[in-house]
Design a protein around this motif. Structure first.
Motif, PDB file in Angstrom:
ATOM      1  N   GLU A 239      10.990   7.383  -4.413  1.00 31.28           N
ATOM      2  CA  GLU A 239       9.714   7.104  -3.763  1.00 31.28           C
ATOM      3  C   GLU A 239       9.487   5.605  -3.759  1.00 31.28           C
ATOM      4  OE1 GLU A 239       7.917   8.820  -2.019  1.00 31.28           O
ATOM      5  OE2 GLU A 239       7.973  10.914  -2.630  1.00 31.28           O
ATOM      6  N   ILE A 240       8.733   5.139  -2.781  1.00 30.74           N
ATOM      7  CA  ILE A 240       8.401   3.720  -2.706  1.00 30.74           C
ATOM      8  C   ILE A 240       6.950   3.540  -3.112  1.00 30.74           C
ATOM      9  CG2 ILE A 240       8.182   1.716  -1.185  1.00 30.74           C
ATOM     10  CD1 ILE A 240      10.433   2.930   0.501  1.00 30.74           C
ATOM     11  N   PHE A 241       6.727   2.698  -4.088  1.00 34.69           N
ATOM     12  CA  PHE A 241       5.379   2.407  -4.560  1.00 34.69           C
ATOM     13  C   PHE A 241       4.775   1.347  -3.652  1.00 34.69           C
ATOM     14  CE2 PHE A 241       2.142   0.402  -7.158  1.00 34.69           C
ATOM     15  CZ  PHE A 241       1.567   1.467  -7.825  1.00 34.69           C
ATOM     16  N   PHE A 242       3.769   1.735  -2.874  1.00 34.72           N
ATOM     17  CA  PHE A 242       3.130   0.822  -1.935  1.00 34.72           C
ATOM     18  C   PHE A 242       1.947   0.144  -2.619  1.00 34.72           C
ATOM     19  CE2 PHE A 242      -0.101  -0.064   1.321  1.00 34.72           C
ATOM     20  CZ  PHE A 242       0.628  -0.890   2.166  1.00 34.72           C
ATOM     21  N   PRO A 243       1.953  -1.175  -2.732  1.00 36.49           N
ATOM     22  CA  PRO A 243       0.876  -1.881  -3.441  1.00 36.49           C
ATOM     23  C   PRO A 243      -0.390  -1.987  -2.600  1.00 36.49           C
ATOM     24  CG  PRO A 243       2.442  -3.461  -2.576  1.00 36.49           C
ATOM     25  CD  PRO A 243       2.994  -2.098  -2.241  1.00 36.49           C
ATOM     26  N   HIS A 244      -1.522  -1.793  -3.232  1.00 34.71           N
ATOM     27  CA  HIS A 244      -2.803  -1.927  -2.528  1.00 34.71           C
ATOM     28  C   HIS A 244      -3.497  -3.247  -2.845  1.00 34.71           C
ATOM     29  CE1 HIS A 244      -2.737   2.023  -0.752  1.00 34.71           C
ATOM     30  NE2 HIS A 244      -2.504   2.583  -1.921  1.00 34.71           N
ATOM     31  N   ASP A 245      -2.862  -4.094  -3.676  1.00 36.97           N
ATOM     32  CA  ASP A 245      -3.417  -5.421  -3.903  1.00 36.97           C
ATOM     33  C   ASP A 245      -2.863  -6.368  -2.836  1.00 36.97           C
ATOM     34  OD1 ASP A 245      -0.828  -6.135  -4.607  1.00 36.97           O
ATOM     35  OD2 ASP A 245      -1.190  -5.901  -6.750  1.00 36.97           O
ATOM     36  N   LEU A 246      -3.113  -7.634  -2.992  1.00 35.28           N
ATOM     37  CA  LEU A 246      -2.755  -8.598  -1.950  1.00 35.28           C
ATOM     38  C   LEU A 246      -1.417  -9.287  -2.166  1.00 35.28           C
ATOM     39  CD1 LEU A 246      -6.220 -10.353  -1.400  1.00 35.28           C
ATOM     40  CD2 LEU A 246      -5.243  -8.410  -0.158  1.00 35.28           C
ATOM     41  N   TYR A 247      -0.786  -9.073  -3.326  1.00 34.19           N
ATOM     42  CA  TYR A 247       0.371  -9.906  -3.629  1.00 34.19           C
ATOM     43  C   TYR A 247       1.605  -9.146  -4.104  1.00 34.19           C
ATOM     44  CZ  TYR A 247      -3.473 -13.222  -3.545  1.00 34.19           C
ATOM     45  OH  TYR A 247      -4.575 -13.931  -3.170  1.00 34.19           O
ATOM     46  N   SER A 248       1.455  -7.942  -4.651  1.00 35.25           N
ATOM     47  CA  SER A 248       2.601  -7.224  -5.206  1.00 35.25           C
ATOM     48  C   SER A 248       3.568  -6.789  -4.106  1.00 35.25           C
ATOM     49  CB  SER A 248       2.128  -5.986  -5.979  1.00 35.25           C
ATOM     50  OG  SER A 248       1.281  -6.350  -7.048  1.00 35.25           O
ATOM     51  N   LEU A 249       4.812  -6.575  -4.488  1.00 37.89           N
ATOM     52  CA  LEU A 249       5.854  -6.159  -3.556  1.00 37.89           C
ATOM     53  C   LEU A 249       6.079  -4.649  -3.645  1.00 37.89           C
ATOM     54  CD1 LEU A 249       8.420  -8.993  -4.321  1.00 37.89           C
ATOM     55  CD2 LEU A 249       7.212  -8.690  -2.158  1.00 37.89           C
ATOM     56  N   PRO A 250       6.426  -4.008  -2.535  1.00 37.81           N
ATOM     57  CA  PRO A 250       6.800  -2.592  -2.596  1.00 37.81           C
ATOM     58  C   PRO A 250       8.039  -2.414  -3.471  1.00 37.81           C
ATOM     59  CG  PRO A 250       6.421  -3.297  -0.323  1.00 37.81           C
ATOM     60  CD  PRO A 250       6.454  -4.539  -1.162  1.00 37.81           C
ATOM     61  N   ARG A 251       8.021  -1.389  -4.296  1.00 36.37           N
ATOM     62  CA  ARG A 251       9.139  -1.138  -5.199  1.00 36.37           C
ATOM     63  C   ARG A 251       9.444   0.347  -5.256  1.00 36.37           C
ATOM     64  NH1 ARG A 251      10.588  -5.703  -7.623  1.00 36.37           N
ATOM     65  NH2 ARG A 251       9.069  -7.402  -7.786  1.00 36.37           N
ATOM     66  N   GLY A 252      10.696   0.671  -5.551  1.00 35.21           N
ATOM     67  CA  GLY A 252      11.106   2.057  -5.625  1.00 35.21           C
ATOM     68  C   GLY A 252      11.051   2.582  -7.054  1.00 35.21           C
ATOM     69  N   TYR A 253      10.942   3.898  -7.172  1.00 34.90           N
ATOM     70  CA  TYR A 253      11.005   4.530  -8.496  1.00 34.90           C
ATOM     71  C   TYR A 253      11.560   5.936  -8.349  1.00 34.90           C
ATOM     72  CZ  TYR A 253       6.610   6.840  -7.154  1.00 34.90           C
ATOM     73  OH  TYR A 253       5.655   7.579  -6.500  1.00 34.90           O
ATOM     74  N   HIS A 254      12.136   6.425  -9.427  1.00 31.82           N
ATOM     75  CA  HIS A 254      12.751   7.743  -9.448  1.00 31.82           C
ATOM     76  C   HIS A 254      11.658   8.799  -9.296  1.00 31.82           C
ATOM     77  CE1 HIS A 254      15.920  10.529 -11.518  1.00 31.82           C
ATOM     78  NE2 HIS A 254      15.659  10.858 -10.274  1.00 31.82           N
ATOM     79  N   LYS A 255      11.777   9.631  -8.274  1.00 31.04           N
ATOM     80  CA  LYS A 255      10.721  10.583  -7.967  1.00 31.04           C
ATOM     81  C   LYS A 255      10.476  11.558  -9.105  1.00 31.04           C
ATOM     82  CE  LYS A 255       9.160  13.819  -4.416  1.00 31.04           C
ATOM     83  NZ  LYS A 255       9.486  14.463  -3.122  1.00 31.04           N
ATOM     84  N   GLN A 256      11.504  11.931  -9.831  1.00 31.63           N
ATOM     85  CA  GLN A 256      11.333  12.883 -10.935  1.00 31.63           C
ATOM     86  C   GLN A 256      10.467  12.323 -12.046  1.00 31.63           C
ATOM     87  OE1 GLN A 256      15.188  14.203 -12.236  1.00 31.63           O
ATOM     88  NE2 GLN A 256      15.554  15.454 -10.395  1.00 31.63           N
TER      89      GLN A 256
END
Length: 442
Positions: A239-256
């Protein structure tokens, strides 16, 4: 106020779908999209370009209601009437529609990292191709396929440099992928709320300059994951973690290993497209004053100021800003995105209506048509918005502007009725259109 003369659109009882009817000969093909079923729509029918004119096509929706007809979008026809060739813009819109027709109810709520129906990368490039044609008036279209190849090249380049990561743990693999994107390739996030870098809002520009909005970086991240999965090199769910702040980068994480708190940060196919189009709509909205209020209220307030009615409580600065906005539109001046661009704002609104995600998009499109001088069409969109809203199940809203927005809609409907009742009212001439005869200063 100024506008262009167009044939009045048909009164509709359905959400409008793209229509630019300029050819009498066409063949009809079916779209298989179950996404319309939730809104009580039957399958849409497409009318592809006529063999006699590549820029002429129809796009209509057939509703189960016997009273329902079509509503037209006006942007491309208006530009054509001003002498602007919209062949490439129309082709790009066709491409966009050919992709979103695949958005079934399930597909709309499928994570972008596991999406298989709609090609999100190609859809984003069709959005860019249409807007590029609208502002550049180029004789050649944006090379969508070439930029698709760039996405593929990113994936292949990762494989050649980080082949060992496929034998590593999920955490190490994701760490390698993010190092590749954000360090080796130098992709960085731009705060699009500053509205200073429109390039960050279009996928082809982000691939070229490696600076983009959070939705664009999320899209590129997911496209690489998709290619790796298709090649059989990815054996776990990401899954891709979509940031809702103004500066963080999208990052992936293990879905399990995902938690319930991660749910608001997961982009679906629909929410990604909404993020892309709403960023464009916000950046190019012609009324940039007062960012504490909604886009619609800014435009409605400018209408009140421009008409010098009910503006007793308006400040001199607001009145001057509204007049300046009208003057810019009349002259076709857009030297900075801070002043907006009506063409790209209209195109974003039309595509948002096509996605059928929020009835408010009908209202927002209507208020732009009001400022363009398309009073009849504006009134029809407002009425359609009211009809759909009244027939839908009300949802509790925490929006502090909701009451003000509904009051503004009612006032605009009253005003439009009075304008259309005025004896001898005629549309302004083609020659004063702010939609044509202008290109970007660069």
């Amino acid at each position: 106020m100024i506008g262009l003369t167009l044939a009045s659109p048909w009164i509709s009882g359905t959400l409008p779908i793209y229509s630019s009817s300029t050819s009498s000969s066409s063949t009809t093909t079916s779209l298989s999209s179950s996404s319309f079923e939730a809104a009580n729509f039957s399958k849409p029918q497409l009318c592809p370009p006529s063999t006699s004119s590549s820029s002429s096509y129809n796009r209509r929706v057939i509703c189960r209601s016997q009273l329902a007809n079509d509503l037209k979008f006006l942007l491309h026809d208006a530009l054509d009437s001003s002498g602007v060739d919209t062949t490439h813009a129309r082709a790009a819109r066709e491409g966009f529609c050919s992709q979103i027709k695949r958005l079934s109810d399930i597909e709309r709520h499928t994570s972008i990292s596991i999406n298989r129906g709609v090609d999100l990368g190609k859809t984003a490039l069709y959005i860019a191709a249409e807007d590029d044609s609208l502002v550049s008036h180029s004789s050649v279209p944006l090379p969508v396929d070439a930029f698709i190849d760039r996405l593929d090249d990113l994936c292949m380049d990762y494989c050649s440099h980080y082949s060992a990561s496929f034998r590593s743990s999920p955490d190490i693999f994701l760490e390698c992928l993010e190092r590749y994107l954000y360090v080796n390739k130098g992709f960085r996030r731009t705060n699009v709320r500053s509205q200073a870098e429109p390039r960050a809002l279009y996928l082809h520009s982000v691939l070229t300059h490696r600076s983009g909005s959070a939705p664009m970086l999320s899209l590129i991240y997911s496209e690489i994951l998709k290619m790796l999965r298709l090649c059989g090199l990815l054996n776990f769910d990401v899954e891709i973690f979509f940031p809702h702040d103004l500066y963080s980068l999208p990052r992936g994480y293990h879905k399990q290993r995902s938690k319930e708190s991660d749910q608001p940060h997961i982009l679906t196919s629909q929410s990604l497209l909404l993020e892309i189009l709403r960023n464009l709509k916000d950046a190019f909205w012609p009324f940039q004053l007062d960012h504490t209020s909604s886009l619609f209220l800014r435009a409605a307030r400018a209408a009140n100021c421009t008409d010098r009615s009910n503006n007793v409580e308006e400040s001199g600065f607001e009145l001057a800003s509204a007049k300046a906005a009208q003057h810019r539109l009349e002259r076709g001046v857009w030297t900075s995105v801070r002043f907006g661009d009506m063409r790209r704002a209209l195109s974003a609104c039309e595509r948002l209506v096509l996605l059928e995600s929020d009835l408010k998009e009908l209202r927002d499109y209507g208020v732009l048509l009001y400022h363009c001088g398309f009073f009849e069409e504006s009134l029809q969109y407002f009425k359609l918005y009211k009809d759909k809203k009244n027939s839908s199940i009300p949802e509790p809203s925490s929006d502090t502007f909701s009451h003000l927005e509904e009051d503004a809609v009612e006032k605009l409907i009253v005003r439009l009725n009075l304008i259309l009742m005025e004896e001898g009212w005629t549309r302004p001439s083609y020659n004063k259109s702010f939609l044509g005869n202008n290109s970007e200063p660069w």
